[in-house]
Design an enzyme around this catalytic site. Structure first.
Site, PDB file in Angstrom:
ATOM      1  N   THR A  12      28.940 -21.117  47.962  1.00  0.00           N
ATOM      2  CA  THR A  12      28.884 -20.558  49.311  1.00  0.00           C
ATOM      3  C   THR A  12      30.136 -19.771  49.687  1.00  0.00           C
ATOM      4  O   THR A  12      30.246 -19.284  50.812  1.00  0.00           O
ATOM      5  CB  THR A  12      28.666 -21.678  50.347  1.00  0.00           C
ATOM      6  OG1 THR A  12      29.726 -22.639  50.232  1.00  0.00           O
ATOM      7  CG2 THR A  12      27.336 -22.369  50.119  1.00  0.00           C
ATOM      8  N   CYS A 130      41.963 -10.821  39.084  1.00  0.00           N
ATOM      9  CA  CYS A 130      41.223  -9.592  39.374  1.00  0.00           C
ATOM     10  C   CYS A 130      42.057  -8.334  39.139  1.00  0.00           C
ATOM     11  O   CYS A 130      41.517  -7.290  38.730  1.00  0.00           O
ATOM     12  CB  CYS A 130      40.688  -9.614  40.803  1.00  0.00           C
ATOM     13  SG  CYS A 130      41.911  -9.964  42.076  1.00  0.00           S
ATOM     14  N   GLN A 157      46.042  -3.211  46.151  1.00  0.00           N
ATOM     15  CA  GLN A 157      45.048  -4.273  46.164  1.00  0.00           C
ATOM     16  C   GLN A 157      44.371  -4.444  47.523  1.00  0.00           C
ATOM     17  O   GLN A 157      45.024  -4.498  48.562  1.00  0.00           O
ATOM     18  CB  GLN A 157      45.706  -5.588  45.722  1.00  0.00           C
ATOM     19  CG  GLN A 157      46.226  -5.514  44.302  1.00  0.00           C
ATOM     20  CD  GLN A 157      46.911  -6.777  43.831  1.00  0.00           C
ATOM     21  OE1 GLN A 157      47.872  -6.715  43.082  1.00  0.00           O
ATOM     22  NE2 GLN A 157      46.429  -7.944  44.242  1.00  0.00           N
ATOM     23  N   HIS A 261      40.270  -2.969  43.907  1.00  0.00           N
ATOM     24  CA  HIS A 261      41.679  -2.811  43.562  1.00  0.00           C
ATOM     25  C   HIS A 261      41.856  -1.515  42.779  1.00  0.00           C
ATOM     26  O   HIS A 261      41.020  -1.159  41.937  1.00  0.00           O
ATOM     27  CB  HIS A 261      42.159  -3.970  42.682  1.00  0.00           C
ATOM     28  CG  HIS A 261      42.292  -5.271  43.400  1.00  0.00           C
ATOM     29  ND1 HIS A 261      42.164  -5.414  44.769  1.00  0.00           N
ATOM     30  CD2 HIS A 261      42.556  -6.536  42.916  1.00  0.00           C
ATOM     31  CE1 HIS A 261      42.351  -6.687  45.099  1.00  0.00           C
ATOM     32  NE2 HIS A 261      42.581  -7.380  44.004  1.00  0.00           N
ATOM     33  N   ASN A 334      37.043  -5.706  42.982  1.00  0.00           N
ATOM     34  CA  ASN A 334      37.727  -6.965  42.670  1.00  0.00           C
ATOM     35  C   ASN A 334      36.849  -8.197  42.858  1.00  0.00           C
ATOM     36  O   ASN A 334      37.162  -9.258  42.312  1.00  0.00           O
ATOM     37  CB  ASN A 334      38.992  -7.116  43.526  1.00  0.00           C
ATOM     38  CG  ASN A 334      38.708  -7.067  45.012  1.00  0.00           C
ATOM     39  OD1 ASN A 334      38.209  -6.068  45.524  1.00  0.00           O
ATOM     40  ND2 ASN A 334      39.040  -8.123  45.722  1.00  0.00           N
TER      41      ASN A 334
END
Length: 355
Positions: A12, A130, A157, A261, A334
């Site tokens: 979730t 990431c 980022q 990113h 990302n």
């Protein structure tokens, strides 16, 4: 042939929700799919491959009968529960930082080192950060032909790298600034406008406003003035590419972008490399898209890349002052390739092995 059973821990959460979308978009190779989350999310209904699935609470029993478990949870949760699942014979594919630098845990990018997924003494496979992942498909392809020796990276980022709180903060700040755009044009104007809108900077993931701003520090402070994100780029690149002495310098910056990113990459190779050859090699890669016609405004941007699976590469050029060196701009979503998609692709590798 028996299909393996899959669990998604953190179903979730922000990345977990993207994972559900990816599962639904790809071929169903699974027997049972079990969704696991914290006790407060237990009982929630989520549709997977057209069928409702009830989220169950994280517990040792939740891994009964499971073959592969993908973990999209905070480091401390993975550190506690990953070994619990592995002890029950589950292959754990973990998206946190808890195991990435453990020498007994492979750090896998399927386009670069898929064979490493088969060697997992602890029953755990780690998914890279990431930021590192954004450039790995492209760099892995170039390294195979020209042997990477040095890497200088500046990252830009997205706020989603800080989770849902990052997205919410940027949204709130942007609304506040939009109500009085002139405020952002004067010294400390954004902070003043946020205060006037009742936004508490202390509740933000960052010590200064992100709207109309860039923050030259992503991650937490570490020794020597580096950040955790910068050290991840260095250490994870070395491990994934199998170059223990790779020279790496990284500066990680947070920018007011929701998703994707971007990395400015300065890559030096042991062998002579030409732009045309590098472009041709990158164009062969099934998960890399080359967008490189800057004279006509064609280059990757975060807004364009968001929601897409490939890595996008542009601004390819030979360095003017450094031999055997390419400059390139790389962008990746990302939340997808940088997190959920690579995790899922590792799970697919393991599923083929178990079949």
């Amino acid at each position: 042939m028996t299909k393996p059973n899959l669990a998604l821990v953190g179903a979730t959460g922000a990345v977990g929700s993207v994972m559900i979308d990816i599962i639904n978009a790809r071929e169903n190779i699974w027997g049972e799919i079990r969704l696991i989350a914290s006790a407060r999310s237990a009982g929630k209904q989520i549709e997977v491959h057209g069928q409702p699935h009830t989220v169950v609470a994280l517990s040792e029993e939740a891994f009964d009968g499971i073959d592969i478990a993908m973990f999209d949870v905070p480091d401390e949760v993975s550190a506690e529960w990953g070994p619990v699942a592995a002890a029950k014979g589950v292959v754990v594919v973990d998206n946190s930082a808890a195991f990435r630098l453990d020498p007994e845990v492979p750090l896998v990018v399927p386009e670069v080192n898929p064979h490493m997924a088969n060697s997992r003494p602890k029953g755990i496979i780690a998914n890279p950060n990431c930021t590192t992942l954004t450039m790995m498909a492209a760099l892995g392809a170039l390294h195979r032909k020209w042997q990477l020796t040095e890497l200088v990276v500046s990252s830009y980022q997205a706020v989603s790298g800080a989770g849902a709180a990052g997205i919410d903060q940027l949204t709130s700040e942007t609304k506040a600034v939009a109500a009085n755009p002139e405020a952002g044009l004067v010294s400390d104007g954004v902070a003043q406008q946020l205060a006037a809108a009742g936004l508490d900077q202390a509740a933000s993931p960052w010590p200064t406003p992100i709207a109309l701003n860039v923050i030259p520090m992503a991650g937490s402070p570490k020794d020597g003035g580096h950040t955790s994100e910068e050290l991840k780029v260095r250490n994870e690149s070395r491990k994934i590419l199998g170059i223990k002495d790779l020279k790496v310098s990284a500066t990680c910056v947070r920018v007011p972008v929701q998703v994707s990113h971007s990395l400015a990459v300065h890559a030096t190779f042991a062998n002579e490399i030409a732009v045309a050859e590098a472009r041709a090699e990158l164009e062969k890669q099934p998960t890399v898209v080359v967008m490189d016609d800057p004279e006509n405004g064609v280059f990757p941007t975060p807004a364009f890349v968001a929601g897409q699976d490939p890595t996008f590469v542009g601004r390819l050029r030979q360095s003017l002052d450094f031999p055997n060196t390419l400059e390139l701009f790389v962008v990746g979503d990302n939340l997808r390739k940088g997190a959920a998609l690579n995790t899922y692709e590792i799970a697919e590798l393991v599923a083929r092995e178990l079949a």
